[in-house]
Design a protein around this motif. Sequence first.
Motif, PDB file in Angstrom:
ATOM      1  N   UNK A   1      -6.556   2.239 -15.823  1.00  0.00           N
ATOM      2  CA  UNK A   1      -5.832   3.458 -15.373  1.00  0.00           C
ATOM      3  C   UNK A   1      -6.696   4.286 -14.437  1.00  0.00           C
ATOM      4  N   UNK A   2      -8.000   4.334 -14.728  1.00  0.00           N
ATOM      5  CA  UNK A   2      -8.905   5.079 -13.841  1.00  0.00           C
ATOM      6  C   UNK A   2      -8.967   4.403 -12.471  1.00  0.00           C
ATOM      7  N   UNK A   3      -9.062   3.107 -12.434  1.00  0.00           N
ATOM      8  CA  UNK A   3      -9.142   2.423 -11.136  1.00  0.00           C
ATOM      9  C   UNK A   3      -7.817   2.588 -10.345  1.00  0.00           C
ATOM     10  N   UNK A   4      -6.695   2.541 -11.108  1.00  0.00           N
ATOM     11  CA  UNK A   4      -5.399   2.725 -10.406  1.00  0.00           C
ATOM     12  C   UNK A   4      -5.256   4.150  -9.854  1.00  0.00           C
ATOM     13  N   UNK A   5      -5.741   5.141 -10.574  1.00  0.00           N
ATOM     14  CA  UNK A   5      -5.682   6.533 -10.106  1.00  0.00           C
ATOM     15  C   UNK A   5      -6.568   6.698  -8.877  1.00  0.00           C
ATOM     16  N   UNK A   6      -7.751   6.117  -8.946  1.00  0.00           N
ATOM     17  CA  UNK A   6      -8.654   6.226  -7.787  1.00  0.00           C
ATOM     18  C   UNK A   6      -8.041   5.532  -6.554  1.00  0.00           C
ATOM     19  N   UNK A   7      -7.423   4.428  -6.707  1.00  0.00           N
ATOM     20  CA  UNK A   7      -6.807   3.694  -5.589  1.00  0.00           C
ATOM     21  C   UNK A   7      -5.640   4.504  -4.990  1.00  0.00           C
ATOM     22  N   UNK A   8      -4.828   5.176  -5.905  1.00  0.00           N
ATOM     23  CA  UNK A   8      -3.719   5.991  -5.434  1.00  0.00           C
ATOM     24  C   UNK A   8      -4.236   7.167  -4.593  1.00  0.00           C
ATOM     25  N   UNK A   9      -5.265   7.809  -5.092  1.00  0.00           N
ATOM     26  CA  UNK A   9      -5.831   8.943  -4.368  1.00  0.00           C
ATOM     27  C   UNK A   9      -6.384   8.492  -3.015  1.00  0.00           C
ATOM     28  N   UNK A  10      -6.974   7.365  -2.953  1.00  0.00           N
ATOM     29  CA  UNK A  10      -7.527   6.837  -1.705  1.00  0.00           C
ATOM     30  C   UNK A  10      -6.402   6.540  -0.707  1.00  0.00           C
ATOM     31  N   UNK A  11      -5.325   5.926  -1.223  1.00  0.00           N
ATOM     32  CA  UNK A  11      -4.201   5.607  -0.352  1.00  0.00           C
ATOM     33  C   UNK A  11      -3.493   6.891   0.135  1.00  0.00           C
ATOM     34  N   UNK A  12      -3.413   7.888  -0.741  1.00  0.00           N
ATOM     35  CA  UNK A  12      -2.735   9.131  -0.369  1.00  0.00           C
ATOM     36  C   UNK A  12      -3.550   9.910   0.683  1.00  0.00           C
ATOM     37  N   UNK A  13      -4.850   9.796   0.701  1.00  0.00           N
ATOM     38  CA  UNK A  13      -5.693  10.503   1.647  1.00  0.00           C
ATOM     39  C   UNK A  13      -5.766   9.803   3.007  1.00  0.00           C
ATOM     40  N   UNK A  14      -5.414   8.556   3.029  1.00  0.00           N
ATOM     41  CA  UNK A  14      -5.495   7.782   4.271  1.00  0.00           C
ATOM     42  C   UNK A  14      -4.195   8.010   5.059  1.00  0.00           C
ATOM     43  N   UNK A  15      -4.354   8.525   6.391  1.00  0.00           N
ATOM     44  CA  UNK A  15      -3.182   8.857   7.189  1.00  0.00           C
ATOM     45  C   UNK A  15      -2.571   7.621   7.828  1.00  0.00           C
ATOM     46  N   UNK A  16      -3.359   6.566   7.794  1.00  0.00           N
ATOM     47  CA  UNK A  16      -2.885   5.346   8.419  1.00  0.00           C
ATOM     48  C   UNK A  16      -1.980   4.525   7.498  1.00  0.00           C
ATOM     49  N   UNK A  17      -1.961   4.895   6.201  1.00  0.00           N
ATOM     50  CA  UNK A  17      -1.194   4.129   5.215  1.00  0.00           C
ATOM     51  C   UNK A  17       0.229   4.649   5.246  1.00  0.00           C
ATOM     52  N   UNK A  18       1.143   3.744   5.107  1.00  0.00           N
ATOM     53  CA  UNK A  18       2.539   4.120   5.127  1.00  0.00           C
ATOM     54  C   UNK A  18       2.908   4.818   3.848  1.00  0.00           C
ATOM     55  N   UNK A  19       4.019   5.494   3.958  1.00  0.00           N
ATOM     56  CA  UNK A  19       4.494   6.225   2.790  1.00  0.00           C
ATOM     57  C   UNK A  19       4.906   5.285   1.678  1.00  0.00           C
ATOM     58  N   UNK A  20       5.392   4.119   1.975  1.00  0.00           N
ATOM     59  CA  UNK A  20       5.803   3.137   0.954  1.00  0.00           C
ATOM     60  C   UNK A  20       4.589   2.611   0.170  1.00  0.00           C
ATOM     61  N   UNK A  21       3.505   2.385   0.931  1.00  0.00           N
ATOM     62  CA  UNK A  21       2.313   1.893   0.232  1.00  0.00           C
ATOM     63  C   UNK A  21       1.761   2.959  -0.721  1.00  0.00           C
ATOM     64  N   UNK A  22       1.854   4.218  -0.293  1.00  0.00           N
ATOM     65  CA  UNK A  22       1.361   5.301  -1.151  1.00  0.00           C
ATOM     66  C   UNK A  22       2.214   5.392  -2.409  1.00  0.00           C
ATOM     67  N   UNK A  23       3.534   5.288  -2.217  1.00  0.00           N
ATOM     68  CA  UNK A  23       4.428   5.356  -3.384  1.00  0.00           C
ATOM     69  C   UNK A  23       4.156   4.205  -4.350  1.00  0.00           C
ATOM     70  N   UNK A  24       3.916   3.083  -3.745  1.00  0.00           N
ATOM     71  CA  UNK A  24       3.619   1.928  -4.613  1.00  0.00           C
ATOM     72  C   UNK A  24       2.333   2.145  -5.409  1.00  0.00           C
ATOM     73  N   UNK A  25       1.292   2.704  -4.833  1.00  0.00           N
ATOM     74  CA  UNK A  25       0.035   2.966  -5.519  1.00  0.00           C
ATOM     75  C   UNK A  25       0.207   4.027  -6.594  1.00  0.00           C
ATOM     76  N   UNK A  26       1.084   5.032  -6.222  1.00  0.00           N
ATOM     77  CA  UNK A  26       1.324   6.068  -7.227  1.00  0.00           C
ATOM     78  C   UNK A  26       2.020   5.492  -8.458  1.00  0.00           C
ATOM     79  N   UNK A  27       2.990   4.653  -8.281  1.00  0.00           N
ATOM     80  CA  UNK A  27       3.699   4.052  -9.410  1.00  0.00           C
ATOM     81  C   UNK A  27       2.753   3.157 -10.255  1.00  0.00           C
ATOM     82  N   UNK A  28       1.867   2.432  -9.562  1.00  0.00           N
ATOM     83  CA  UNK A  28       0.919   1.568 -10.277  1.00  0.00           C
ATOM     84  C   UNK A  28      -0.030   2.415 -11.125  1.00  0.00           C
ATOM     85  N   UNK A  29      -0.411   3.570 -10.598  1.00  0.00           N
ATOM     86  CA  UNK A  29      -1.319   4.439 -11.358  1.00  0.00           C
ATOM     87  C   UNK A  29      -0.614   5.007 -12.581  1.00  0.00           C
ATOM     88  N   UNK A  30       0.637   5.387 -12.399  1.00  0.00           N
ATOM     89  CA  UNK A  30       1.386   5.895 -13.547  1.00  0.00           C
ATOM     90  C   UNK A  30       1.571   4.809 -14.626  1.00  0.00           C
TER      91      UNK A  30
END
Length: 612
Positions: free
Chosen positions: A148-177
Motif C-alpha cells: 500500500x505504501x509503494x502504491x501510494x508513492x507511485x500515485x503521488x509521483x504520477x499525479x505530480x508529473x504533468x506529462x502523465x495523462x489523466x487516465x494514468x493518474x486515475x489508474x494509479x489512484x485506484x491501485x493505491x486505494x
Amino acid sequence: MSWGTELWDQFDNLEKHTQWGIDVLEKYIKFVKERTEIELSYAKQLRNLSKKYQPKKNSKEEEEYRYTSTRAFLATLNEMNDYAGQHEVISENMTSLITGELTRYVQELKQERKSHFHDGRKAQQHIETCWKQLEASKRRFERDCKEADRAQQYFEKMDADINVTKADVEKARQQAQLRHQMAEDSKAEYSSTLQKFNSEQHDHYYTHIPNIFQKIQEMEERRIVRIGESMKTFAEVDRQVIPIIGKCLDEITKAAESIDHKNDSQLVIEAFKSGFEPPGDIDFEDFTQPMKRTVSESSLSNSRGDGKSEPKFGGKSKGKLWPFIKKNKLMSLLTSPHQPPPPPPASASPSAVPNGPQSPKQQKEPLSHRFNEFMTSKPKIHCFRSLKRGGAGPEDFSNLPPEQRRKKLQQKVDELNKDIQKEMDQRDALTKMKDVYIKNPQMGDPASVDHRLAELGQNIEKLRIEVQKFEGWLAEVEGRLPMRTEQARRQSGLYEAQNSSAVNSCAQDRESPDGSYTEEQSQETEMKVPATDFDDEFDDEEPLPTIGTCKALYTFEGQNEGTISVAEGEMLYVIEEDKGDGWTRIRRNEDEEGYVPTSYVEVYLDKNAKDS
C-alpha cells in the motif's frame, strides 16, 4: 504443589521420569519373581533332603526307627517337609498377590501414561498450529502494508508529473486505494488471529496442560503407593507363615525332648537278647598224663558238669559242646581260614618258597585261646553243608536264640491272626450278600458266592492250623507245654526236610548275642532229648560228595586254621569249588579235609558237577 503449575514447561522431563517409574516397578516385579524361584528351589531341596533320609520300605532301616532317637529324627524329617511346604506357600502367595497383580497394573499404567502424553502432545501441536497461523497473518499484514505504501508513492509521483495523462493518474489512484484496502483487511485479520492465539495460549498453559500434568502426577503417585503396598504384602506373606514355621520348630523340639535313652537301651536288650547264659569255666586239663594233646570230649562237653560224665542213653556216651554238630565240623569251624590265600611261589621248586609270602612260622596257639577267640567272634558260616545248599532258615526259627525265636514266633502268630481276621471279614460280607440274594433273587444268584465261601472256609482252616503249629512252638519256647518226645520232635521237624535239606545239619546251632556258641544250651538239650538214635542221624550223615580231582602244583604247609598241608604233585579230591575268596576245599581221605589256595592246585571238575 502441582506439576501443572510448577512444571508447565517440563513435558519431556516428565515423560522420562514416568518411564523411569515404570522401569522401577518392573525391576521390583523381577526381584519378587526371583525370590519366588528361590523359595521354590529351597523348598524342593528341603523335600529332597527329607526324602533322602526317609527310611526305605521293607528295609532294615525301618526296624531302626523303633528307637526314640530315630523316631525323633523321623519326626524332624516330617517337620522339615512341612517347613518346605511353608516356603512353597510363600512362593505361591508372592506370585499371586505381588507378581501377578503388579504385572497387570504395569500394563494398565503403560496404557494410561500413553494416553496422557498423547493428549499433551496433541495440545502442544494445537498451540503450535495457532502460533503458525498468527505468524502467517502477521507476515501477510506486513506485506500488504508495504504494498500500500509503494502504491501510494507511485500515485503521488504520477499525479505530480504533468506529462502523465489523466487516465494514468486515475489508474494509479485506484491501485493505491486497493492496496490500502487490502492492508486494512490484513490488519483486521491479524488482529483477530492474535486475539484467538492469545486465548488459545492462555487455555493451553493454564487449563489443558495443567489438567494433563495433574493426571500424570496422580498416575505417578498411584504407582508409588502401589509399590509401597506390594512391599508391605511382601513382608506380610513371610509373616503369615511364621506361626506355622514356629509350630514346625516346636514339634522338632518336642521330638528331641521325647528321646528316652533308658527306653532305647531297653529296646537294644529286647532286640538282641538271646536267652543264653554266659559260658562257664573251662576245666583244667592235666597234660602230665601220657595222652595226645588234642581237644578232649570231657574238657569241652563237661565244662559245666564239674568233671562228671554225662548220662548214657542206649549204651552210648556222647559228650558234645553244641547239639547236632559233629566233632569234625566243630573243629572245621574252629580252624576255618580267615585270611586271604597266599600267592603261588615265584619258583616252581618246592624248596624255593614253601608256603608263599607267609609270616615266619609261629607256634600254634593253645586250644583255649582258639576257643576263646571262637566264643567272642561270630563265624561267618554256621556249617559247610548249609553254605553249599543255600542255608535256608527253618520254619520254626530254631536257628535263632530262644529270646529272638520267641519274638519271631509271636510276630508270626500275630500276622496269621490278622490274616484270619481278614478272611473272616470277607466271609461275613459274602454271607450277608448271600442272604440279600436269597431275600431278593432279582439282585443276584445266591449260588454264585458258594464257591468263594468254600474257598474262604478252607483258607481260614489252613491259617488256623498254621496258628496252632506256631503257637505250639511258641508255647514250647515259653515253657508252657511239657517236653516233647523224640517222636514228636521228629514229626515237627518233617517240614525241614521238605523245604530244605540244608537245615538238618545246623538247624539247632545256638549262638549268643555276640555270635559265640554256649555250652549251657548243649547241656540243656542233652537232658531233654535222648542222644541215641537222634544223634546218630547227624553223626552218620553222608560226607560232602566229590566234584572232581586236583593236582598240587606247589607244596603248601597248612599252618593256618582250617587249611590242610599238601605236597607238590599230590592228587586229591575236590569237594567244594572256589567261592571267590581264593580257597578251594579238598579231601585226602575220609578224615582229612581242609582248604588250600586255589592258585596252588590245578582243578579237574567232573562233567556232571559242571552241568549241575
